[in-house]
Design a protein around this motif. Structure first.
Motif, PDB file in Angstrom:
ATOM      1  N   ASN A  25       0.533  -1.416  -0.449  1.00  0.00           N
ATOM      2  CA  ASN A  25       0.145   0.156  -0.088  1.00  0.00           C
ATOM      3  C   ASN A  25       0.387   1.156   0.069  1.00  0.00           C
ATOM      4  OD1 ASN A  25      -1.776   2.509   0.806  1.00  0.00           O
ATOM      5  ND2 ASN A  25      -3.716   0.616   1.179  1.00  0.00           N
ATOM      6  N   ILE A  26       1.809   1.341   0.701  1.00  0.00           N
ATOM      7  CA  ILE A  26       2.948   3.033   1.314  1.00  0.00           C
ATOM      8  C   ILE A  26       3.652   2.774  -0.149  1.00  0.00           C
ATOM      9  CG2 ILE A  26       4.294   3.741   2.444  1.00  0.00           C
ATOM     10  CD1 ILE A  26       2.950   2.377   4.810  1.00  0.00           C
ATOM     11  N   ILE A  93      -9.026   6.110   3.277  1.00  0.00           N
ATOM     12  CA  ILE A  93      -9.423   7.123   2.671  1.00  0.00           C
ATOM     13  C   ILE A  93      -9.877   8.557   3.294  1.00  0.00           C
ATOM     14  CG2 ILE A  93     -10.843   8.556   0.385  1.00  0.00           C
ATOM     15  CD1 ILE A  93     -10.645   5.609  -0.986  1.00  0.00           C
ATOM     16  N   PHE A  94     -10.859   8.651   4.128  1.00  0.00           N
ATOM     17  CA  PHE A  94     -11.606  10.156   5.200  1.00  0.00           C
ATOM     18  C   PHE A  94     -10.663  10.568   5.925  1.00  0.00           C
ATOM     19  CE2 PHE A  94     -13.411  10.994   8.842  1.00  0.00           C
ATOM     20  CZ  PHE A  94     -14.379  12.152   8.404  1.00  0.00           C
ATOM     21  N   LEU A  95      -9.729   9.208   6.226  1.00  0.00           N
ATOM     22  CA  LEU A  95      -8.730  10.340   7.014  1.00  0.00           C
ATOM     23  C   LEU A  95      -7.313  10.891   6.823  1.00  0.00           C
ATOM     24  CD1 LEU A  95      -7.698   6.463   9.608  1.00  0.00           C
ATOM     25  CD2 LEU A  95      -8.906   9.128  10.430  1.00  0.00           C
ATOM     26  N   MET A  96      -6.805  10.011   5.412  1.00  0.00           N
ATOM     27  CA  MET A  96      -5.806  10.551   4.210  1.00  0.00           C
ATOM     28  C   MET A  96      -6.848  12.267   3.649  1.00  0.00           C
ATOM     29  SD  MET A  96      -3.439   9.258   4.692  1.00  0.00           S
ATOM     30  CE  MET A  96      -2.776   9.670   2.455  1.00  0.00           C
ATOM     31  N   TRP A  97      -8.310  12.306   3.259  1.00  0.00           N
ATOM     32  CA  TRP A  97      -8.815  13.883   2.530  1.00  0.00           C
ATOM     33  C   TRP A  97      -8.748  14.610   4.562  1.00  0.00           C
ATOM     34  CZ3 TRP A  97     -13.020  15.303   5.293  1.00  0.00           C
ATOM     35  CH2 TRP A  97     -13.865  16.587   4.543  1.00  0.00           C
ATOM     36  N   LEU A  98      -9.114  14.147   6.044  1.00  0.00           N
ATOM     37  CA  LEU A  98      -9.348  14.495   7.002  1.00  0.00           C
ATOM     38  C   LEU A  98      -8.282  15.102   7.170  1.00  0.00           C
ATOM     39  CD1 LEU A  98     -11.210  16.293   9.200  1.00  0.00           C
ATOM     40  CD2 LEU A  98     -10.940  13.893  10.003  1.00  0.00           C
ATOM     41  N   LEU A  99      -7.188  13.938   7.457  1.00  0.00           N
ATOM     42  CA  LEU A  99      -5.842  14.752   8.086  1.00  0.00           C
ATOM     43  C   LEU A  99      -4.451  15.608   7.089  1.00  0.00           C
ATOM     44  CD1 LEU A  99      -5.522  11.719  10.297  1.00  0.00           C
ATOM     45  CD2 LEU A  99      -5.975  14.141  10.977  1.00  0.00           C
ATOM     46  N   VAL A 100      -4.359  14.893   6.400  1.00  0.00           N
ATOM     47  CA  VAL A 100      -3.698  16.037   4.738  1.00  0.00           C
ATOM     48  C   VAL A 100      -4.631  16.805   4.206  1.00  0.00           C
ATOM     49  CG1 VAL A 100      -2.268  14.993   3.330  1.00  0.00           C
ATOM     50  CG2 VAL A 100      -3.057  13.325   4.868  1.00  0.00           C
ATOM     51  N   GLU A 101      -5.278  16.700   3.722  1.00  0.00           N
ATOM     52  CA  GLU A 101      -6.196  17.193   2.939  1.00  0.00           C
ATOM     53  C   GLU A 101      -6.047  18.101   3.199  1.00  0.00           C
ATOM     54  OE1 GLU A 101      -6.037  17.372  -0.929  1.00  0.00           O
ATOM     55  OE2 GLU A 101      -5.205  16.212  -0.887  1.00  0.00           O
ATOM     56  N   MET A 102      -7.430  18.334   4.209  1.00  0.00           N
ATOM     57  CA  MET A 102      -7.698  19.388   5.259  1.00  0.00           C
ATOM     58  C   MET A 102      -7.366  20.290   6.041  1.00  0.00           C
ATOM     59  SD  MET A 102     -10.148  19.755   3.248  1.00  0.00           S
ATOM     60  CE  MET A 102     -11.700  20.942   3.966  1.00  0.00           C
ATOM     61  N   MET A 108       2.896  11.082   4.915  1.00  0.00           N
ATOM     62  CA  MET A 108       3.227   9.676   4.793  1.00  0.00           C
ATOM     63  C   MET A 108       2.961   9.093   6.656  1.00  0.00           C
ATOM     64  SD  MET A 108       4.321   8.590   1.984  1.00  0.00           S
ATOM     65  CE  MET A 108       4.953   6.931   2.258  1.00  0.00           C
ATOM     66  N   ILE A 109       2.994  10.369   6.568  1.00  0.00           N
ATOM     67  CA  ILE A 109       2.909   9.769   8.703  1.00  0.00           C
ATOM     68  C   ILE A 109       1.692   9.728   8.343  1.00  0.00           C
ATOM     69  CG2 ILE A 109       2.645  10.571  11.369  1.00  0.00           C
ATOM     70  CD1 ILE A 109       5.013  12.269  10.123  1.00  0.00           C
ATOM     71  N   ILE A 110       0.541  10.362   8.110  1.00  0.00           N
ATOM     72  CA  ILE A 110      -0.340  10.108   8.608  1.00  0.00           C
ATOM     73  C   ILE A 110      -0.756   8.309   7.525  1.00  0.00           C
ATOM     74  CG2 ILE A 110      -3.333  10.630   7.384  1.00  0.00           C
ATOM     75  CD1 ILE A 110      -1.786  11.832   9.684  1.00  0.00           C
ATOM     76  N   LYS A 111      -0.383   8.255   6.516  1.00  0.00           N
ATOM     77  CA  LYS A 111      -0.197   6.995   5.826  1.00  0.00           C
ATOM     78  C   LYS A 111      -0.593   5.845   6.248  1.00  0.00           C
ATOM     79  CE  LYS A 111      -1.974   5.313   1.780  1.00  0.00           C
ATOM     80  NZ  LYS A 111      -3.285   5.135   1.984  1.00  0.00           N
ATOM     81  N   ILE A 112       0.945   5.991   7.375  1.00  0.00           N
ATOM     82  CA  ILE A 112       1.252   4.810   8.367  1.00  0.00           C
ATOM     83  C   ILE A 112      -0.241   4.856   9.034  1.00  0.00           C
ATOM     84  CG2 ILE A 112       3.057   3.532   9.501  1.00  0.00           C
ATOM     85  CD1 ILE A 112       4.884   5.190   7.626  1.00  0.00           C
ATOM     86  N   LEU A 113       0.256   5.970   9.602  1.00  0.00           N
ATOM     87  CA  LEU A 113      -1.044   5.298  11.090  1.00  0.00           C
ATOM     88  C   LEU A 113      -2.311   5.331  10.739  1.00  0.00           C
ATOM     89  CD1 LEU A 113       0.096   8.668  13.169  1.00  0.00           C
ATOM     90  CD2 LEU A 113       0.560   6.696  13.690  1.00  0.00           C
ATOM     91  N   SER A 114      -2.754   5.703   9.413  1.00  0.00           N
ATOM     92  CA  SER A 114      -4.029   5.084   9.149  1.00  0.00           C
ATOM     93  C   SER A 114      -3.770   4.041   8.909  1.00  0.00           C
ATOM     94  CB  SER A 114      -4.773   6.025   7.728  1.00  0.00           C
ATOM     95  OG  SER A 114      -6.055   4.958   7.004  1.00  0.00           O
ATOM     96  N   ASN A 115      -2.879   2.833   7.995  1.00  0.00           N
ATOM     97  CA  ASN A 115      -2.816   1.510   8.066  1.00  0.00           C
ATOM     98  C   ASN A 115      -2.841   0.156   9.145  1.00  0.00           C
ATOM     99  OD1 ASN A 115      -1.889   0.365   5.019  1.00  0.00           O
ATOM    100  ND2 ASN A 115      -1.846   2.805   4.849  1.00  0.00           N
TER     101      ASN A 115
END
Length: 136
Positions: A25-26, A93-102, A108-115
């Motif tokens: 994934n990463i 996707i929600f976590l990436m949108w909320l925490l990265v985009e918004m 990359m940190i959020i991607k790892i934590l989300s996974n």
């Protein structure tokens, strides 16, 4: 030591293949965003699809050792697996949108934590619903 390995074989294998799935994934996300300039959301969705395919095969064969062989049974298993992964993919996707985009956190940190959250959710779903053994 051998007894412990046998006792926790399923969990150990799930964690091993979970880490491998997370790497799929990463790495695919990073390649898509960094090498090909694909956006965060599209890269997240593509990385999710690749990791789901990898996870189904490894979970079915090595982790939960599915004995389902009929066409209908395998189709049901795949549908359940993908359905649960859609839920965990939506969470990713929600976590990436909320925490990265918004909110502007590091992708990359959020991607790892989300996974990490996704791995836990997927284990519970796989163990107690998708690959549930008779009598469980």
């Amino acid at each position: 030591m051998k007894d412990l390995l046998l006792k926790y074989k399923e969990v150990i294998l799930y964690l091993f293949f979970g880490v491998c799935t997370t790497l799929v994934n990463i790495v695919s996300y990073a390649v898509l965003t960094r090498s090909f300039g694909v956006g965060v959301m599209a890269s997240t969705a593509c990385a999710w699809a690749l990791s789901v395919a990898f996870a189904y095969v490894t979970n079915r064969i090595w982790v939960f050792e599915s004995k389902v062989r009929s066409f209908t049974g395998v189709c049901r298993e795949i549908a359940s697996f993908v359905g649960c992964r859609v839920a965990s993919g939506a969470m990713d996707i929600f976590l990436m949108w909320l925490l990265v985009e918004m909110m502007g956190f590091s992708d990359m940190i959020i991607k790892i934590l989300s996974n990490i959250l996704v791995i836990i959710f997927n284990y519970v779903a796989s163990k107690f619903w998708i690959f549930k053994k008779k009598g469980q």
